[in-house]
Design a protein around this motif. Structure first.
Motif, PDB file in Angstrom:
ATOM      1  N   ALA A  32      52.667 -62.030   3.040  1.00 14.89           N
ATOM      2  CA  ALA A  32      52.038 -63.265   3.733  1.00 14.89           C
ATOM      3  C   ALA A  32      51.462 -64.011   2.582  1.00 14.89           C
ATOM      4  O   ALA A  32      51.967 -65.346   2.596  1.00 14.89           O
ATOM      5  N   GLN A  33      50.905 -63.610   1.604  1.00 21.94           N
ATOM      6  CA  GLN A  33      50.463 -64.262   0.156  1.00 21.94           C
ATOM      7  C   GLN A  33      51.711 -64.856  -0.448  1.00 21.94           C
ATOM      8  O   GLN A  33      51.540 -66.158  -0.737  1.00 21.94           O
ATOM      9  N   MET A  34      52.593 -64.173  -0.595  1.00 21.88           N
ATOM     10  CA  MET A  34      53.656 -64.722  -1.084  1.00 21.88           C
ATOM     11  C   MET A  34      54.337 -65.838  -0.565  1.00 21.88           C
ATOM     12  O   MET A  34      54.749 -66.936  -1.345  1.00 21.88           O
ATOM     13  N   PHE A  35      54.479 -65.907   0.925  1.00 24.50           N
ATOM     14  CA  PHE A  35      54.895 -67.205   1.657  1.00 24.50           C
ATOM     15  C   PHE A  35      53.777 -68.301   2.006  1.00 24.50           C
ATOM     16  O   PHE A  35      54.086 -69.052   2.649  1.00 24.50           O
ATOM     17  N   GLY A  36      52.411 -67.720   1.411  1.00 29.39           N
ATOM     18  CA  GLY A  36      51.437 -68.751   1.738  1.00 29.39           C
ATOM     19  C   GLY A  36      50.981 -68.805   3.334  1.00 29.39           C
ATOM     20  O   GLY A  36      50.357 -70.026   3.546  1.00 29.39           O
ATOM     21  N   GLY A  44      55.430 -62.156  14.995  1.00 31.56           N
ATOM     22  CA  GLY A  44      55.836 -62.597  16.205  1.00 31.56           C
ATOM     23  C   GLY A  44      56.833 -63.977  16.026  1.00 31.56           C
ATOM     24  O   GLY A  44      57.328 -64.506  16.960  1.00 31.56           O
ATOM     25  N   ARG A  45      56.732 -64.337  14.510  1.00 31.84           N
ATOM     26  CA  ARG A  45      57.567 -65.550  14.387  1.00 31.84           C
ATOM     27  C   ARG A  45      59.169 -65.183  13.893  1.00 31.84           C
ATOM     28  O   ARG A  45      59.206 -64.366  13.333  1.00 31.84           O
ATOM     29  N   SER A  46      59.744 -66.039  13.896  1.00 30.93           N
ATOM     30  CA  SER A  46      61.364 -65.931  13.419  1.00 30.93           C
ATOM     31  C   SER A  46      61.172 -66.242  11.827  1.00 30.93           C
ATOM     32  O   SER A  46      60.500 -66.993  11.432  1.00 30.93           O
ATOM     33  N   PHE A  47      62.128 -65.834  11.323  1.00 27.39           N
ATOM     34  CA  PHE A  47      62.347 -65.882  10.004  1.00 27.39           C
ATOM     35  C   PHE A  47      62.833 -67.353   9.666  1.00 27.39           C
ATOM     36  O   PHE A  47      62.662 -67.652   8.433  1.00 27.39           O
ATOM     37  N   ARG A  48      63.274 -68.094  10.566  1.00 27.54           N
ATOM     38  CA  ARG A  48      63.423 -69.421  10.547  1.00 27.54           C
ATOM     39  C   ARG A  48      62.408 -70.317   9.745  1.00 27.54           C
ATOM     40  O   ARG A  48      62.772 -71.028   9.010  1.00 27.54           O
ATOM     41  N   LEU A  49      61.254 -69.880  10.024  1.00 29.12           N
ATOM     42  CA  LEU A  49      60.033 -70.635   9.430  1.00 29.12           C
ATOM     43  C   LEU A  49      60.127 -70.578   7.844  1.00 29.12           C
ATOM     44  O   LEU A  49      59.513 -71.247   7.196  1.00 29.12           O
ATOM     45  N   LEU A  79      66.457 -68.149  -3.201  1.00 30.92           N
ATOM     46  CA  LEU A  79      65.263 -69.015  -3.086  1.00 30.92           C
ATOM     47  C   LEU A  79      64.726 -68.889  -1.706  1.00 30.92           C
ATOM     48  O   LEU A  79      65.509 -68.983  -0.756  1.00 30.92           O
ATOM     49  N   MET A  80      63.363 -68.948  -1.505  1.00 34.71           N
ATOM     50  CA  MET A  80      62.528 -69.001  -0.457  1.00 34.71           C
ATOM     51  C   MET A  80      61.876 -69.925  -0.445  1.00 34.71           C
ATOM     52  O   MET A  80      61.418 -70.776  -1.367  1.00 34.71           O
ATOM     53  N   ARG A  81      61.094 -70.535   0.679  1.00 30.20           N
ATOM     54  CA  ARG A  81      60.151 -71.452   0.994  1.00 30.20           C
ATOM     55  C   ARG A  81      58.722 -70.941   1.235  1.00 30.20           C
ATOM     56  O   ARG A  81      58.731 -70.253   2.140  1.00 30.20           O
ATOM     57  N   ARG A  82      57.792 -71.545   0.715  1.00 32.52           N
ATOM     58  CA  ARG A  82      56.423 -71.112   1.071  1.00 32.52           C
ATOM     59  C   ARG A  82      56.037 -72.281   2.006  1.00 32.52           C
ATOM     60  O   ARG A  82      56.722 -73.371   2.309  1.00 32.52           O
ATOM     61  N   SER A  83      54.931 -71.867   2.581  1.00 32.60           N
ATOM     62  CA  SER A  83      54.232 -72.611   3.936  1.00 32.60           C
ATOM     63  C   SER A  83      54.139 -74.252   3.323  1.00 32.60           C
ATOM     64  O   SER A  83      54.084 -75.177   4.104  1.00 32.60           O
ATOM     65  N   ASP A  84      53.817 -74.180   2.202  1.00 34.08           N
ATOM     66  CA  ASP A  84      53.680 -75.571   1.618  1.00 34.08           C
ATOM     67  C   ASP A  84      54.835 -76.457   1.170  1.00 34.08           C
ATOM     68  O   ASP A  84      54.887 -77.451   0.695  1.00 34.08           O
ATOM     69  N   GLY A  85      55.859 -75.827   1.475  1.00 31.09           N
ATOM     70  CA  GLY A  85      57.359 -76.243   0.878  1.00 31.09           C
ATOM     71  C   GLY A  85      57.784 -76.193  -0.399  1.00 31.09           C
ATOM     72  O   GLY A  85      58.994 -76.353  -0.681  1.00 31.09           O
ATOM     73  N   THR A  86      56.764 -75.596  -1.138  1.00 26.18           N
ATOM     74  CA  THR A  86      57.547 -75.285  -2.676  1.00 26.18           C
ATOM     75  C   THR A  86      58.527 -73.920  -2.394  1.00 26.18           C
ATOM     76  O   THR A  86      58.552 -73.269  -1.560  1.00 26.18           O
TER      77      THR A  86
END
Length: 186
Positions: A32-36, A44-49, A79-86
């Motif tokens: 959770a922290q890694m992705f923000g 319960g959310r899709s990995f699409r997030l 490459l993965m995307r954090r909640s803030d888009g970085t």
């Protein structure tokens, strides 16, 4: 799971998640922290997030299915995307609990490769091309996958090299993976 096992899961030095058909059913605090995100916002959310576009989310789905069908683990760097888009570069590993339907139930881990700032901002097209370059695909192969001309892919590659101030794709990928020979970071 006893208290010690739960503590170990929550604070493992890598992000861990359990999924069903690409839906996050459980994850540790590190993930959770890694992705923000807060854990409650992921369950319960899709990995699409966690991907920049629907196209990227769907393209990545089939990568690695063959080893999973054979009950083997799958690993790559992406490459993965954090909640803030970085963006961040990570080592991804997967193991299925259901080889007959590899994505039905999987255990996934994510380990940061480079925790420094993500460098230049990338367009969605640059992200797509970089992802496919990291898989070892040629410009012609990338063009076929993305429905572009090889010349367009070459233009995107040139922009990536200029943005990251490197001379070739090998150096770009080495720097993004934290294995650059001169120690420089983009």
């Amino acid at each position: 799971m006893n208290d010690f096992e739960q503590l170990a899961f929550e604070h493992a030095p890598m992000g861990l998640t359990l999924t069903e058909n690409r839906i996050i059913r459980s994850c540790n605090e590190t993930f959770a922290q890694m992705f923000g995100y807060a854990k409650r916002d992921l369950i319960g959310r899709s990995f699409r997030l966690l991907y920049g576009s629907d196209q990227e989310f769907h393209q990545i789905r089939d990568i690695g299915l063959e080893p999973l069908r054979k009950s083997l683990p799958y690993s790559d760097e992406r490459l993965m995307r954090r909640s803030d888009g970085t963006l961040f570069w990570c080592r991804f590993r997967a193991r299925t609990l259901t080889p007959e339907a590899p994505l039905a139930r999987t255990v996934l881990s994510f380990a940061l490769i480079d925790n420094s700032p993500s460098g230049p901002k990338l367009t969605p097209r640059e992200r797509e091309v970089l992802l496919l370059l990291s898989k070892g695909q040629t410009s012609k192969e990338i063009a076929r996958v993305l429905g572009l001309s090889p010349r367009t892919v070459e233009d995107v590659r040139a922009r990536l090299l200029k943005k990251f101030q490197v001379k070739n794709v090998a150096v770009l990928l080495a720097r993004l993976s934290g294995h650059g020979t001169d120690g420089a970071r983009p």
